[in-house]
Design an enzyme around this catalytic site. Structure first.
Site, mmCIF file in Angstrom:
data_model
loop_
_atom_site.group_PDB
_atom_site.id
_atom_site.type_symbol
_atom_site.label_atom_id
_atom_site.label_comp_id
_atom_site.label_asym_id
_atom_site.label_seq_id
_atom_site.Cartn_x
_atom_site.Cartn_y
_atom_site.Cartn_z
ATOM 1 N N GLU A 207 0.859 -1.179 0.000
ATOM 2 C CA GLU A 207 0.000 0.000 0.000
ATOM 3 C C GLU A 207 0.897 1.232 0.000
ATOM 4 O O GLU A 207 1.884 1.282 0.735
ATOM 5 C CB GLU A 207 -0.900 -0.117 1.236
ATOM 6 C CG GLU A 207 -1.172 1.093 2.020
ATOM 7 C CD GLU A 207 -1.863 0.738 3.367
ATOM 8 O OE1 GLU A 207 -2.344 -0.403 3.582
ATOM 9 O OE2 GLU A 207 -1.906 1.627 4.217
ATOM 10 N N HIS B 97 -2.684 -6.161 11.295
ATOM 11 C CA HIS B 97 -3.639 -7.126 10.739
ATOM 12 C C HIS B 97 -3.562 -8.494 11.418
ATOM 13 O O HIS B 97 -3.254 -9.494 10.760
ATOM 14 C CB HIS B 97 -3.381 -7.316 9.239
ATOM 15 C CG HIS B 97 -3.520 -6.076 8.408
ATOM 16 N ND1 HIS B 97 -3.043 -5.991 7.117
ATOM 17 C CD2 HIS B 97 -4.080 -4.885 8.670
ATOM 18 C CE1 HIS B 97 -3.301 -4.792 6.622
ATOM 19 N NE2 HIS B 97 -3.929 -4.088 7.562
ATOM 20 N N ASN C 294 -5.470 -6.218 2.564
ATOM 21 C CA ASN C 294 -5.993 -5.731 3.844
ATOM 22 C C ASN C 294 -7.254 -6.528 4.200
ATOM 23 O O ASN C 294 -8.063 -6.834 3.326
ATOM 24 C CB ASN C 294 -6.333 -4.249 3.732
ATOM 25 C CG ASN C 294 -5.224 -3.456 3.061
ATOM 26 O OD1 ASN C 294 -4.865 -3.742 1.934
ATOM 27 N ND2 ASN C 294 -4.679 -2.502 3.744
HETATM 28 P P1 FAE Z 1 -11.926 -5.810 15.796
HETATM 29 O O1 FAE Z 1 -12.338 -4.828 14.774
HETATM 30 O O2 FAE Z 1 -10.548 -5.724 16.366
HETATM 31 O O3 FAE Z 1 -12.995 -5.713 16.988
HETATM 32 C C1 FAE Z 1 -12.858 -6.407 18.198
HETATM 33 C C2 FAE Z 1 -13.497 -5.593 19.309
HETATM 34 O O4 FAE Z 1 -13.608 -6.404 20.483
HETATM 35 C C3 FAE Z 1 -12.673 -4.373 19.720
HETATM 36 O O5 FAE Z 1 -13.511 -3.237 19.716
HETATM 37 C C4 FAE Z 1 -12.176 -4.717 21.127
HETATM 38 O O6 FAE Z 1 -12.039 -3.579 21.969
HETATM 39 C C5 FAE Z 1 -13.259 -5.646 21.623
HETATM 40 N N1 FAE Z 1 -12.824 -6.596 22.660
HETATM 41 C C6 FAE Z 1 -11.682 -7.322 22.689
HETATM 42 N N2 FAE Z 1 -11.637 -8.128 23.796
HETATM 43 C C7 FAE Z 1 -12.832 -7.913 24.454
HETATM 44 C C8 FAE Z 1 -13.381 -8.439 25.662
HETATM 45 N N3 FAE Z 1 -12.749 -9.381 26.383
HETATM 46 N N4 FAE Z 1 -14.584 -7.970 26.079
HETATM 47 C C9 FAE Z 1 -15.225 -7.014 25.354
HETATM 48 N N5 FAE Z 1 -14.738 -6.476 24.204
HETATM 49 C C10 FAE Z 1 -13.556 -6.931 23.757
HETATM 50 O O7 FAE Z 1 -12.106 -7.306 15.283
HETATM 51 N N6 FAE Z 1 -7.820 -3.445 7.650
HETATM 52 C C11 FAE Z 1 -8.211 -3.204 6.385
HETATM 53 O O8 FAE Z 1 -8.860 -4.046 5.772
HETATM 54 N N7 FAE Z 1 -7.906 -2.007 5.790
HETATM 55 C C12 FAE Z 1 -7.170 -1.039 6.412
HETATM 56 O O9 FAE Z 1 -6.926 0.042 5.850
HETATM 57 C C13 FAE Z 1 -6.699 -1.306 7.728
HETATM 58 N N8 FAE Z 1 -5.917 -0.412 8.379
HETATM 59 C C14 FAE Z 1 -5.589 -0.652 9.692
HETATM 60 C C15 FAE Z 1 -4.879 0.320 10.389
HETATM 61 C C16 FAE Z 1 -4.618 0.145 11.747
HETATM 62 C C17 FAE Z 1 -3.827 1.168 12.492
HETATM 63 C C18 FAE Z 1 -5.086 -1.021 12.414
HETATM 64 C C19 FAE Z 1 -4.846 -1.218 13.887
HETATM 65 C C20 FAE Z 1 -5.794 -1.979 11.716
HETATM 66 C C21 FAE Z 1 -6.043 -1.815 10.360
HETATM 67 N N9 FAE Z 1 -6.757 -2.754 9.636
HETATM 68 C C22 FAE Z 1 -7.101 -2.524 8.342
HETATM 69 C C23 FAE Z 1 -7.165 -4.031 10.249
HETATM 70 C C24 FAE Z 1 -8.652 -4.096 10.614
HETATM 71 O O10 FAE Z 1 -9.021 -2.940 11.333
HETATM 72 C C25 FAE Z 1 -8.904 -5.372 11.425
HETATM 73 O O11 FAE Z 1 -8.554 -6.477 10.615
HETATM 74 C C26 FAE Z 1 -10.359 -5.513 11.853
HETATM 75 O O12 FAE Z 1 -10.754 -4.435 12.666
HETATM 76 C C27 FAE Z 1 -10.593 -6.815 12.609
HETATM 77 O O13 FAE Z 1 -11.982 -6.993 12.770
HETATM 78 P P2 FAE Z 1 -12.564 -7.948 13.872
HETATM 79 O O14 FAE Z 1 -14.031 -7.950 13.765
HETATM 80 O O15 FAE Z 1 -11.851 -9.257 13.821
#
Ligand code: FAE
Length: 547
Positions: free
Chosen positions: A403, A488, A526
């Site tokens: 990217e 990721h 991504n």
């Molecule tokens: P996620 O979105 O991480 O959600 C999990 C939630 O569960 C979070 O809000 C936590 O706070 C919560 N949680 C965790 N443990 C507990 C608990 N014990 N009790 C209650 N709540 C809890 O999971 N991906 C892309 O495709 N494109 C991008 O441009 C991109 N850029 C990124 C940039 C950054 C800086 C970061 C950090 C990530 C990026 N990602 C990107 C990755 C993407 O945000 C990530 O793959 C997804 O958010 C994962 O989705 P999930 O539903 O697995």
């Protein structure tokens, strides 16, 4: 002040926090259309945080992509859902009038329970840029394991609050390596399009791209890629592209053009709060408890599950412990959060029949970062949109998709910056350490070497063609590669191994995994569109068959 409004909410009745969570979402829904907003108001007044002793038909742990899809579809099928989120609601402006702080001026809102920032790109011109901040339940968690720092979003919306919004569907020919047990025709015919629609994905207007100051860095990236013979691709994003045009024209408050990304975006980005979660709340069947963290899920009588939840204050202290029951529990705490919970519950005998695949198959999506030093006649621009919109695809030949990333410092840096996703074959495992009472991850720092080698298939060639060199001042003193981190995290409860082919934890009817932990370590691009599309596929089957 941001966050203090969240403190001291009672565990019973319509608390200020519950009301704020839902009303904040109204703002998002209103932006999408009046009807959703009106329905949302109903949800707001009926949305207390979860009470000790409550029973809920469906409990969703986490409010990221997997959780948001599950909550919306369950609610539309007539099931009442309660979502438990350890992070804040992120719906209340701070003293500066903004909900989120800027990457250039990180304050307490930036990091999850740290007293010093831990910026992914932590040096500039060879000087460290991290600074002290008050400890607070901030938006970005830099979770440290032995060999890697894993960045994750914390709050209602999960990773959608902090990510770049790049919404990429893997190439069809690479899909079998991503999810070998899933029917690709169904994914590409039904679930990827459904995910893209639900997320509000769009692509930059190519004519505007060619003329706007804020994508000069991307155009330099394109020129260099093409001169070395690499395919350059536009990458879709969930940012509101019309809003960005207005930012550039000076008719809207700057957001992407003001460096807002890593610690939240105040305007144009369509986070889950504005899309799936707004629609979920509009059903009137979904409540959210922010600053609540699930610590245990155990079988209870009548086929139900007993869920233990800690309520947190904004300093991270536990202010209450609640036990509730749920008919069904959906693990959507993200790859790391879900894996940590399941590994602990299996090892400590709470869910002993979970299978031996729990905790395995974790990967970093091959993330590695680097910068290149351009010649003085190749400036990348002082004004850079924080939303990336392009990439260099060398997956087939070299195992890397890079990217073209911004460096929104506000000054001319003459640097091109890249986040590469590579075909790194290494996979790590989470395990329970009884002595420390913690879940550990056995990733080794040296396991990034294949990613560096794959990224070099692109950048060594570009450097040689352009007569340029790598930047050595962005990740330390004379350090080229940002190889200490991932954005990721994927895997830990892999589909069709730790679960059945739809995310069911079959030893425990009514327990499901719906997030990025289902994906075996790499998506070739991504990951969030794939996480969303897979959640759409799985929840449809679960609703059809199990409910
Ligand atoms: P996620 O979105 O991480 O959600 C999990 C939630 O569960 C979070 O809000 C936590 O706070 C919560 N949680 C965790 N443990 C507990 C608990 N014990 N009790 C209650 N709540 C809890 O999971 N991906 C892309 O495709 N494109 C991008 O441009 C991109 N850029 C990124 C940039 C950054 C800086 C970061 C950090 C990530 C990026 N990602 C990107 C990755 C993407 O945000 C990530 O793959 C997804 O958010 C994962 O989705 P999930 O539903 O697995």
């Amino acid at each position: 002040m941001a966050g203090t409004a969240h403190e001291g909410a009672g565990s019973k009745g319509v608390s200020r926090r519950g009301f704020i969570t839902a009303t904040g979402s109204i703002l998002g829904a209103a932006a999408l259309g009046g009807q959703a907003g009106a329905a949302r108001a109903h949800a707001a007044s009926a949305a207390p945080v979860i009470a000790d002793g409550a029973h809920v038909p469906a409990l969703v742990i986490g409010t990221g992509y997997g959780g948001a899809v599950a909550a919306l579809r369950l609610a539309q099928a007539g099931v009442d859902v309660h979502m438990i989120e350890m992070g804040m609601a992120w719906d209340t402006p701070g003293p500066d009038g903004k909900i989120f702080c800027n990457t250039r001026e990180p304050d307490r809102r930036s990091y999850w329970l740290r007293t010093r920032t831990k910026a992914p790109l932590n040096y500039f011109l060879g000087f460290p840029i991290d600074r002290d901040i008050p400890r607070y339940t901030g938006i970005l968690d830099a979770e440290e394991f032995g060999g890697i720092t894993v960045y994750q979003g914390r709050g209602v919306g999960g990773g959608s609050l902090v990510n770049g919004g790049m919404a990429v569907v893997p190439r069809r020919e690479n899909f079998a390596a991503v999810l070998p047990s899933v029917n690709a025709d169904e994914m590409y015919g039904v679930y990827y399009p459904r995910a893209n629609a639900g997320l509000g994905v769009g692509t930059v207007d190519p004519a505007w791209f060619d003329s706007t100051e804020c994508y000069q860095y991307s155009r330099v990236g394109r020129k260099h890629a093409q001169r070395s013979g690499f395919p350059f691709v536009f990458v879709p994003d969930v940012y509101d592209w019309d809003y960005m045009k207005r930012e550039a024209a000076g008719t809207a408050t700057r957001s992407a053009l003001a460096g807002e990304i890593l610690y939240g975006n105040n305007h144009g980005k369509k986070s889950l709060q504005k899309t799936y979660l707004a629609r979920a709340a509009a059903t009137g069947r979904v409540a959210i408890s922010p600053l609540h963290r699930v610590t245990s899920v155990a079988p209870a009588s009548g086929g139900r599950y007993r869920v233990v939840i800690e309520q947190l204050d904004t300093g991270g202290a536990v202010t209450a412990t609640k036990a509730v029951t749920a008919g069904r529990v959906f693990f959507a705490a993200g790859s790391v959060g879900t894996s940590k919970l399941l590994v602990k519950l299996r090892a400590t005998g709470v869910l002993p029949a979970l299978n031996g695949e729990i905790g395995k198959g974790w990967g970093d999506n091959g993330n590695v970062m680097c910068g290149r030093a351009n010649h003085l006649w190749d400036p990348t621009g002082a004004l850079q949109s924080s939303i990336p919109c392009s990439g260099i695809d060398n997956w087939a030949a070299g195992g890397a998709f890079a990217e073209v990333a911004p460096l929104p410092t506000g000054i001319e840096t003459f640097a091109s910056f890249y986040l590469s996703i590579t075909r790194n074959p290494n996979r790590a495992q989470f395990s329970w350490n009884a002595a420390t009472g913690r879940v550990e991850l056995n990733w080794q720092a040296s396991w990034k070497q294949p990613s560096i080698d794959m990224a070099r298939t692109i950048f060594d060639k570009i450097n040689s063609k352009e007569g340029t060199i790598y930047r050595t001042d962005l990740f330390g003193v004379y350090k080229i590669w940002g190889d200490h981190l991932t954005y990721h995290p994927l895997g830990g409860a892999v589909l069709n191994r730790a679960t059945d082919n739809y995310g069911r934890l079959t030893a425990y009817p009514g327990l499901y995994v719906v997030d990025g932990s289902l994906i075996p370590g790499n998506t070739t691009v991504n990951p969030f569109v794939t996480i969303t599309a897979l959640a759409e596929r799985n929840i449809e089957k679960i609703i059809d068959v199990d409910l």
